[in-house]
Design a protein around this motif. Structure first.
Motif, PDB file in Angstrom:
ATOM      1  N   PHE A 181     -71.424 132.774  22.201  1.00  0.00           N
ATOM      2  CA  PHE A 181     -70.525 133.864  21.814  1.00  0.00           C
ATOM      3  C   PHE A 181     -71.229 134.846  20.883  1.00  0.00           C
ATOM      4  O   PHE A 181     -71.069 136.073  21.021  1.00  0.00           O
ATOM      5  N   ASP A 182     -72.002 134.344  19.949  1.00  0.00           N
ATOM      6  CA  ASP A 182     -72.717 135.230  19.035  1.00  0.00           C
ATOM      7  C   ASP A 182     -73.690 136.130  19.784  1.00  0.00           C
ATOM      8  O   ASP A 182     -73.898 137.290  19.401  1.00  0.00           O
ATOM      9  N   ARG A 183     -74.279 135.611  20.850  1.00  0.00           N
ATOM     10  CA  ARG A 183     -75.140 136.463  21.683  1.00  0.00           C
ATOM     11  C   ARG A 183     -74.325 137.577  22.328  1.00  0.00           C
ATOM     12  O   ARG A 183     -74.801 138.718  22.450  1.00  0.00           O
ATOM     13  N   PRO A 405     -64.857 140.050  15.221  1.00  0.00           N
ATOM     14  CA  PRO A 405     -65.233 139.106  16.272  1.00  0.00           C
ATOM     15  C   PRO A 405     -64.482 137.785  16.211  1.00  0.00           C
ATOM     16  O   PRO A 405     -64.301 137.119  17.246  1.00  0.00           O
ATOM     17  N   GLU A 406     -64.032 137.386  15.035  1.00  0.00           N
ATOM     18  CA  GLU A 406     -63.337 136.106  14.920  1.00  0.00           C
ATOM     19  C   GLU A 406     -62.016 136.102  15.682  1.00  0.00           C
ATOM     20  O   GLU A 406     -61.553 135.047  16.125  1.00  0.00           O
ATOM     21  N   VAL A 407     -61.403 137.273  15.846  1.00  0.00           N
ATOM     22  CA  VAL A 407     -60.172 137.358  16.641  1.00  0.00           C
ATOM     23  C   VAL A 407     -60.449 136.901  18.063  1.00  0.00           C
ATOM     24  O   VAL A 407     -59.684 136.109  18.653  1.00  0.00           O
ATOM     25  N   TYR A 408     -61.533 137.375  18.624  1.00  0.00           N
ATOM     26  CA  TYR A 408     -61.896 137.011  19.995  1.00  0.00           C
ATOM     27  C   TYR A 408     -62.288 135.543  20.079  1.00  0.00           C
ATOM     28  O   TYR A 408     -61.904 134.837  21.032  1.00  0.00           O
ATOM     29  N   ARG A 410     -61.356 132.990  18.259  1.00  0.00           N
ATOM     30  CA  ARG A 410     -60.188 132.119  18.189  1.00  0.00           C
ATOM     31  C   ARG A 410     -59.426 132.115  19.519  1.00  0.00           C
ATOM     32  O   ARG A 410     -58.975 131.057  19.987  1.00  0.00           O
ATOM     33  N   ASP A 411     -59.280 133.269  20.137  1.00  0.00           N
ATOM     34  CA  ASP A 411     -58.583 133.339  21.424  1.00  0.00           C
ATOM     35  C   ASP A 411     -59.359 132.604  22.514  1.00  0.00           C
ATOM     36  O   ASP A 411     -58.763 131.947  23.381  1.00  0.00           O
ATOM     37  N   ILE A 412     -60.671 132.724  22.495  1.00  0.00           N
ATOM     38  CA  ILE A 412     -61.501 132.013  23.472  1.00  0.00           C
ATOM     39  C   ILE A 412     -61.325 130.507  23.329  1.00  0.00           C
ATOM     40  O   ILE A 412     -61.106 129.780  24.311  1.00  0.00           O
ATOM     41  N   GLU A 413     -61.403 130.028  22.105  1.00  0.00           N
ATOM     42  CA  GLU A 413     -61.285 128.595  21.874  1.00  0.00           C
ATOM     43  C   GLU A 413     -59.911 128.070  22.273  1.00  0.00           C
ATOM     44  O   GLU A 413     -59.793 126.977  22.842  1.00  0.00           O
ATOM     45  N   ARG A 414     -58.871 128.845  21.995  1.00  0.00           N
ATOM     46  CA  ARG A 414     -57.516 128.416  22.374  1.00  0.00           C
ATOM     47  C   ARG A 414     -57.350 128.359  23.887  1.00  0.00           C
ATOM     48  O   ARG A 414     -56.537 127.584  24.393  1.00  0.00           O
ATOM     49  N   SER A 415     -58.084 129.178  24.613  1.00  0.00           N
ATOM     50  CA  SER A 415     -57.900 129.278  26.059  1.00  0.00           C
ATOM     51  C   SER A 415     -58.682 128.243  26.850  1.00  0.00           C
ATOM     52  O   SER A 415     -58.414 128.045  28.036  1.00  0.00           O
ATOM     53  N   ARG A 416     -59.643 127.595  26.241  1.00  0.00           N
ATOM     54  CA  ARG A 416     -60.573 126.751  27.010  1.00  0.00           C
ATOM     55  C   ARG A 416     -59.898 125.575  27.709  1.00  0.00           C
ATOM     56  O   ARG A 416     -60.248 125.236  28.849  1.00  0.00           O
ATOM     57  N   ASP A 417     -58.946 124.910  27.057  1.00  0.00           N
ATOM     58  CA  ASP A 417     -58.337 123.730  27.670  1.00  0.00           C
ATOM     59  C   ASP A 417     -57.607 124.073  28.959  1.00  0.00           C
ATOM     60  O   ASP A 417     -57.752 123.378  29.966  1.00  0.00           O
ATOM     61  N   ARG A 418     -56.826 125.127  28.926  1.00  0.00           N
ATOM     62  CA  ARG A 418     -56.044 125.501  30.122  1.00  0.00           C
ATOM     63  C   ARG A 418     -56.864 126.274  31.132  1.00  0.00           C
ATOM     64  O   ARG A 418     -56.647 126.133  32.336  1.00  0.00           O
ATOM     65  N   HIS A 419     -57.800 127.093  30.656  1.00  0.00           N
ATOM     66  CA  HIS A 419     -58.537 127.973  31.562  1.00  0.00           C
ATOM     67  C   HIS A 419     -60.035 127.928  31.227  1.00  0.00           C
ATOM     68  O   HIS A 419     -60.588 128.892  30.691  1.00  0.00           O
ATOM     69  N   PRO A 420     -60.693 126.814  31.508  1.00  0.00           N
ATOM     70  CA  PRO A 420     -62.095 126.659  31.080  1.00  0.00           C
ATOM     71  C   PRO A 420     -63.044 127.661  31.693  1.00  0.00           C
ATOM     72  O   PRO A 420     -64.027 128.055  31.051  1.00  0.00           O
ATOM     73  N   LEU A 421     -62.795 128.091  32.926  1.00  0.00           N
ATOM     74  CA  LEU A 421     -63.666 129.078  33.556  1.00  0.00           C
ATOM     75  C   LEU A 421     -63.306 130.491  33.145  1.00  0.00           C
ATOM     76  O   LEU A 421     -64.183 131.304  32.812  1.00  0.00           O
ATOM     77  N   ILE A 429     -65.208 139.304  23.764  1.00  0.00           N
ATOM     78  CA  ILE A 429     -65.371 140.565  23.054  1.00  0.00           C
ATOM     79  C   ILE A 429     -65.978 141.606  23.983  1.00  0.00           C
ATOM     80  O   ILE A 429     -66.633 141.264  24.983  1.00  0.00           O
ATOM     81  N   ALA A 430     -65.772 142.882  23.686  1.00  0.00           N
ATOM     82  CA  ALA A 430     -66.231 143.982  24.532  1.00  0.00           C
ATOM     83  C   ALA A 430     -66.737 145.115  23.652  1.00  0.00           C
ATOM     84  O   ALA A 430     -66.560 145.095  22.426  1.00  0.00           O
ATOM     85  N   PRO A 431     -67.374 146.135  24.230  1.00  0.00           N
ATOM     86  CA  PRO A 431     -67.912 147.232  23.417  1.00  0.00           C
ATOM     87  C   PRO A 431     -66.876 147.927  22.547  1.00  0.00           C
ATOM     88  O   PRO A 431     -67.218 148.459  21.483  1.00  0.00           O
ATOM     89  N   CYS A 432     -65.611 147.928  22.980  1.00  0.00           N
ATOM     90  CA  CYS A 432     -64.580 148.629  22.209  1.00  0.00           C
ATOM     91  C   CYS A 432     -64.443 148.086  20.793  1.00  0.00           C
ATOM     92  O   CYS A 432     -63.995 148.802  19.893  1.00  0.00           O
ATOM     93  N   ALA A 433     -64.827 146.826  20.588  1.00  0.00           N
ATOM     94  CA  ALA A 433     -64.742 146.258  19.242  1.00  0.00           C
ATOM     95  C   ALA A 433     -65.671 146.971  18.267  1.00  0.00           C
ATOM     96  O   ALA A 433     -65.467 146.907  17.046  1.00  0.00           O
ATOM     97  N   PHE A 434     -66.676 147.654  18.799  1.00  0.00           N
ATOM     98  CA  PHE A 434     -67.669 148.324  17.962  1.00  0.00           C
ATOM     99  C   PHE A 434     -67.722 149.824  18.237  1.00  0.00           C
ATOM    100  O   PHE A 434     -68.690 150.483  17.877  1.00  0.00           O
ATOM    101  N   TRP A 435     -66.680 150.341  18.869  1.00  0.00           N
ATOM    102  CA  TRP A 435     -66.694 151.758  19.275  1.00  0.00           C
ATOM    103  C   TRP A 435     -66.773 152.655  18.044  1.00  0.00           C
ATOM    104  O   TRP A 435     -66.118 152.396  17.033  1.00  0.00           O
ATOM    105  N   PRO A 436     -67.561 153.726  18.112  1.00  0.00           N
ATOM    106  CA  PRO A 436     -67.790 154.527  16.906  1.00  0.00           C
ATOM    107  C   PRO A 436     -66.595 155.333  16.440  1.00  0.00           C
ATOM    108  O   PRO A 436     -66.509 155.682  15.257  1.00  0.00           O
ATOM    109  N   LYS A 437     -65.679 155.640  17.337  1.00  0.00           N
ATOM    110  CA  LYS A 437     -64.536 156.480  16.969  1.00  0.00           C
ATOM    111  C   LYS A 437     -63.235 155.801  17.377  1.00  0.00           C
ATOM    112  O   LYS A 437     -63.132 155.247  18.469  1.00  0.00           O
TER     113      LYS A 437
END
Length: 522
Positions: A181-183, A405-408, A410-421, A429-437
């Motif tokens: 995830f950090d990558r 990034p921690e918001v994403y 936490r959501d990823i970890e919560r989703s793994r049991d039901r939807h591992p793939l 996370i996506a580029p919008c998390a770091f969008w300049p404006k």
């Protein structure tokens, strides 16, 4: 009714259209909050008068010897033009830009109905060549419309925006652990920073609301009091926004594969897990029945086990496929994206791709199938950056994303049991998390009684049938045409169902919506 032949779009993409490749990251439509900003186009005044009165010079469409789309448009009798629009509608006397459009005139002018604007979706899929395929879908009624293809602002020939990304699309899986995830955090941050460095001065103006304002200038320049419209996926959202911003200026509206107005934005993949898993299981059954051809397993369970083995191998080490390496971030996306169509040709192409991935997972030297190579080029090749960059710019410019990034995570970890793939894809996370404006306007609230025909397949794993039903509830003057039993994104003309095509064409001809919500079967 089943139609076994598939009609293909002018610029076909490997095993799925661009809208599918964006995996609903570009396909879901409509906006979540109310929009209160009023700009000049919604209430035309003297500042926009010059734009509305501008003269249009129609020319040949071809631009260079290798321009296949332009050549085909010219051959069909279409003409192309450029119109000038404000870069920033809040300052219409400031910077301007040009929007490219094509017009395929009505072949039966004596019985002409009007102008039909078109949009492929994406966001950010070029639409200039769309009149050619659309006329074929429309049958006899197609000859009674002027068909207008518009490359939206910052797309195609309309001042294209390219951030120089090393990829065609940003959608990835978060992977299996925190290090993976950090990558992704670093990767998505880099994409956003590239856009800021190259196009920071114009990114605030790459929005759906501005595209809708451009459409209204096109309408007036063409001399039309009202226009009809056909849009797929994000294009359906764009049509809904136009209807909301410019009431009374639309005629016949077809919104194909429309999404939920409450989910549009940087996190619009959330909620697609269940329909995608259903599509995956349906494909697995299909592939199991053809084990002799593909060798993926003789039962649904066995095919799904093969998929898990491929994903697990990519987690251990990147898989070598020809000159490409595909890792735990890419392989799950390829799998989830490939199951979005139940058409025979799409399933065969995807099954061939999975067979190659399975061999690569077992350490066998393999070359990609032509369809897989096209998809890998799109996902991994910088030459496709001009598709992903403007799509991200529009989504990020429309709706703000969480910055932490921690918001994403936490959501990823919560989703793994039901939807591992799928959970690590839909919550990543996506580029919008770091969008300049931050977005300059609030999103448009979709809620009106403008007549429209919404078209959706019950098995759509991108914008989802549930999303189309949500759009239908908010557009109280609409009707919902449902294709039951089909897995597909983009129905009218593209799926090849004669019942759907006939009902849409009847509406385009008469302008009368059905009394109720009609249905067709695969």
């Amino acid at each position: 009714m089943t139609n076994k032949t598939r009609k293909t779009r002018t610029r076909a993409l490997p095993w799925c259209t661009l809208a599918k490749r964006l995996g609903a990251a570009a396909g879901v439509l409509a906006l979540a909050a109310s929009g209160t900003a009023a700009h000049a186009t919604e209430h035309p005044g003297t500042e926009l008068a010059a734009y509305h009165r501008q003269h249009v010079t129609w020319t040949e469409c071809r631009e260079g010897a290798d321009d296949e789309v332009g050549t085909a448009l010219d051959r069909a009798g279409a003409r192309c033009a450029r119109i000038t629009v404000p870069m920033d509608y809040s300052r219409p006397t400031g910077r301007t830009m040009e929007i490219a459009l094509s017009r395929l005139p009505a072949a039966d002018p004596a019985h002409r109905i009007g102008t039909l604007m078109l949009n492929h979706g994406g966001p950010a899929e070029p639409t200039l060549g769309m009149p050619l395929e659309t006329r074929a879908y429309m049958g006899e009624v197609g000859s009674r419309y002027d068909l207008i293809g518009i490359d939206p602002r910052f797309v195609g020939r309309s001042r294209p925006l390219d951030c120089g990304w090393p990829t065609g699309i940003w959608v990835r899986s978060a992977g299996t652990g925190r290090a993976a995830f950090d990558r992704q955090v670093a990767y998505q941050r880099d994409l956003a920073e590239r856009c800021a460095a190259r196009h920071g001065d114009v990114l605030p103006y790459a929005t759906t609301r501005n595209t809708a304002r451009d459409m209204d200038i096109v309408r007036t320049v063409l001399g039309e009091r009202r226009v009809s419209y056909l849009g797929y996926s994000y294009g359906a959202y764009l049509g809904a926004v136009y209807m909301q911003m410019f009431p009374g200026r639309t005629d016949r509206m077809v919104l194909d594969s429309a999404g939920d107005p409450g989910t549009y934005g940087p996190r619009l993949l959330q909620g697609r897990e269940v329909p995608t898993e259903q599509a995956l299981r349906a494909w697995a059954s299909w592939a199991a029945a053809r084990h002799a051809a593909y060798g993926l397993g003789a039962s649904r369970h066995a095919v799904l086990a093969t998929v898990r083995r491929i994903v697990g191998a990519a987690t251990d080490r990147p898989l070598r496929v020809g000159s490409y390496e595909v890792d735990e971030h890419v392989v799950p996306y390829l799998i989830s994206n490939g199951v979005g169509s139940d058409l025979e040709g799409d399933r065969a192409a995807f099954s061939g791709a999975v067979r190659v991935l399975d061999k690569a997972a077992r350490g066998i030297t393999v070359a990609p199938t032509p369809e897989l190579e096209g998809s890998l080029q799109f996902v991994l090749d910088s030459a496709s950056s001009h598709y992903g960059s403007p799509a991200a710019a529009i989504i990020c410019g429309d709706v703000a994303a969480p910055r932490d990034p921690e918001v994403y995570w936490r959501d990823i970890e919560r989703s793994r049991d039901r939807h591992p793939l799928l959970g690590p894809i839909t919550n990543n996370i996506a580029p919008c998390a770091f969008w300049p404006k931050a977005p300059r306007e609030q999103p448009t609230r979709i809620a009106n009684d403008t007549p429209a025909l919404i078209v959706s397949a019950t098995g759509d794993s991108a914008t989802t049938y549930r999303g189309s039903r949500a759009m239908h509830r908010l557009l109280t003057g609409s009707r919902l045409l449902t294709l039951h039993g089909a897995i597909g994104h983009g129905v009218y003309g593209t799926y090849g169902n004669a019942c759907v095509d006939a009902k849409v064409n009847a509406y385009l001809e008469s302008g009368r919506l059905p009394d109720g919500n009609p249905a067709c079967t695969k």
